[in-house]
Design an enzyme around this catalytic site. Structure first.
Site, PDB file in Angstrom:
ATOM      1  N   ASP A  13     -17.908  -1.215  13.436  1.00  0.00           N
ATOM      2  CA  ASP A  13     -17.067  -1.967  12.471  1.00  0.00           C
ATOM      3  C   ASP A  13     -16.274  -3.132  13.108  1.00  0.00           C
ATOM      4  OD1 ASP A  13     -16.375   0.028   9.702  1.00  0.00           O
ATOM      5  OD2 ASP A  13     -17.469   0.833  11.410  1.00  0.00           O
ATOM      6  N   GLU A  44     -18.048  -4.515   7.186  1.00  0.00           N
ATOM      7  CA  GLU A  44     -17.338  -4.264   5.911  1.00  0.00           C
ATOM      8  C   GLU A  44     -15.843  -4.574   5.993  1.00  0.00           C
ATOM      9  OE1 GLU A  44     -16.512  -0.481   4.353  1.00  0.00           O
ATOM     10  OE2 GLU A  44     -15.655   0.222   6.225  1.00  0.00           O
ATOM     11  N   ASN A  45     -15.314  -4.715   7.229  1.00  0.00           N
ATOM     12  CA  ASN A  45     -13.896  -5.044   7.376  1.00  0.00           C
ATOM     13  C   ASN A  45     -13.682  -6.342   8.153  1.00  0.00           C
ATOM     14  OD1 ASN A  45     -12.774  -2.671   6.071  1.00  0.00           O
ATOM     15  ND2 ASN A  45     -13.624  -1.529   7.797  1.00  0.00           N
ATOM     16  N   ASN A  72     -17.884   1.288   2.149  1.00  0.00           N
ATOM     17  CA  ASN A  72     -17.065   1.397   0.944  1.00  0.00           C
ATOM     18  C   ASN A  72     -16.186   0.170   0.713  1.00  0.00           C
ATOM     19  OD1 ASN A  72     -15.985   2.590   3.390  1.00  0.00           O
ATOM     20  ND2 ASN A  72     -14.134   3.011   2.211  1.00  0.00           N
ATOM     21  N   HIS A  73     -15.910  -0.627   1.782  1.00  0.00           N
ATOM     22  CA  HIS A  73     -15.063  -1.815   1.619  1.00  0.00           C
ATOM     23  C   HIS A  73     -15.858  -3.090   1.348  1.00  0.00           C
ATOM     24  CE1 HIS A  73     -11.337   0.146   2.235  1.00  0.00           C
ATOM     25  NE2 HIS A  73     -11.607   0.520   3.466  1.00  0.00           N
ATOM     26  N   HIS A 182     -17.601   3.829  10.065  1.00  0.00           N
ATOM     27  CA  HIS A 182     -16.518   4.092   9.108  1.00  0.00           C
ATOM     28  C   HIS A 182     -15.266   4.711   9.723  1.00  0.00           C
ATOM     29  CE1 HIS A 182     -14.365   4.844   5.372  1.00  0.00           C
ATOM     30  NE2 HIS A 182     -14.313   6.126   5.649  1.00  0.00           N
ATOM     31  N   HIS A 184     -14.157   4.327  12.735  1.00  0.00           N
ATOM     32  CA  HIS A 184     -13.620   3.373  13.716  1.00  0.00           C
ATOM     33  C   HIS A 184     -13.313   4.035  15.059  1.00  0.00           C
ATOM     34  CE1 HIS A 184     -12.151   0.411  10.352  1.00  0.00           C
ATOM     35  NE2 HIS A 184     -13.338   0.938  10.103  1.00  0.00           N
TER      36      HIS A 184
HETATM   37 FE   LIG Z   1     -15.558   2.207   5.603  1.00  0.00          FE
END
Ligand SMILES: [Fe+2]
Length: 271
Positions: A13, A44-45, A72-73, A182, A184
């Site tokens: 991530d 995603e982040n 999910n983000h 996810h 991290h």
């Molecule tokens: Fe996530």
């Protein structure tokens, strides 16, 4: 082609500007040192620590990333929807309900007659949204990909290590590698499963570690102290690069080598 391998780097991530900057600074060197042929990054982040944006996506692609996966983000930045709908190099978890924006897997051409690599993005359900079954969705995806790609790489975006390990066993011998994202937090369980699937529960985070999984610690602590919402801000200090590299046999597509990267290492003192 005997002995030839395809070397894939998967970057954990990428968090906001600090993560993007580090990828921009380090990826070319890592690609050279580890003789990387193909790079996947979970992004995603990458947009200010939550969601993705066209700018962040372009920064990753310009830095040398070939495909950006999500989680999910992925949908947290509403301005990203048009890009998500159309850009072939950005993926979101495949097992969201039918009609959700974006694509959950892609086929990408490789150099030197190696054919294609398929990248499949899935999301777990334990402590997360109750979306479609990642196990059955993986079966469906592999059916679509039959005869299309010798190499299949799965990013399994999930909270629970047990769910990740279960999917690893479920797909052993059917995909080249499965690496989680996810949490991290990088896990030290990288290995080659008996039927040749490279596995690591979580690749970790490429971002600021003076934080609570990338966000400034104060608001994260206040959330826990007071059990009320506090605005998350992306942290900036102590940035590290987290990734997993797999060497895949060019004939079988199976993992023959797996290595975790965490750079720079934490200060740990003497024991
Ligand atoms: Fe996530």
């Amino acid at each position: 082609m005997a002995g030839k391998t395809l070397r894939v780097m998967f970057i954990g991530d990428v968090i906001g500007t600090p993560g993007l900057k580090l990828v921009g600074m380090m990826l070319k060197g890592f690609k050279k040192t580890h003789r990387i042929d193909f790079v996947i990054a979970n992004g995603e982040n990458a947009h200010n620590g939550k969601g993705l944006s066209a700018e962040a996506l372009n920064q990753l692609l310009e830095a040398g990333v070939d495909v950006v996966t999500g989680g999910n983000h992925t949908w947290s930045n509403f301005n990203f929807f048009d890009t998500l709908k159309t850009h072939p190099k950005v993926l979101r978890p495949l097992n969201y309900p039918k009609g959700t924006y974006g694509r959950g897997y892609g086929l990408y051409p490789l150099p030197e007659g190696l054919g294609n690599i398929a990248v499949v993005n899935l999301q777990g359900r334990t402590f997360m949204y109750s979306i479609d079954c990642p196990f059955r969705t993986a079966d469906w995806a592999l059916k679509q990909l039959k005869d299309e790609a010798r190499f299949v790489f799965v990013d399994f975006h999930a909270e629970a290590t047990a769910e990740k390990i279960a999917l690893g066993w479920y797909l052993d011998g059917r995909v080249s590698a499965l690496v989680g994202t996810h949490t991290h937090v990088q896990t030290a369980d990288e290995r080659i499963l008996p039927k040749g699937t490279g596995y690591c529960s979580d690749a970790g985070m490429t971002g600021p570690f003076q934080s609570v999984i990338g966000m400034q610690s104060k608001s994260a602590i206040d959330r826990m102290l007071y059990q009320t919402p506090h605005k998350y801000e992306c942290a900036s200090e102590d940035v590290h690069f987290s990734a997993v590299v797999v060497a895949l046999d060019a004939e079988t597509g199976k993992t023959v080598g797996i290595r975790r990267i965490f750079y720079p290492e934490f200060e740990k003192g003497e024991v």
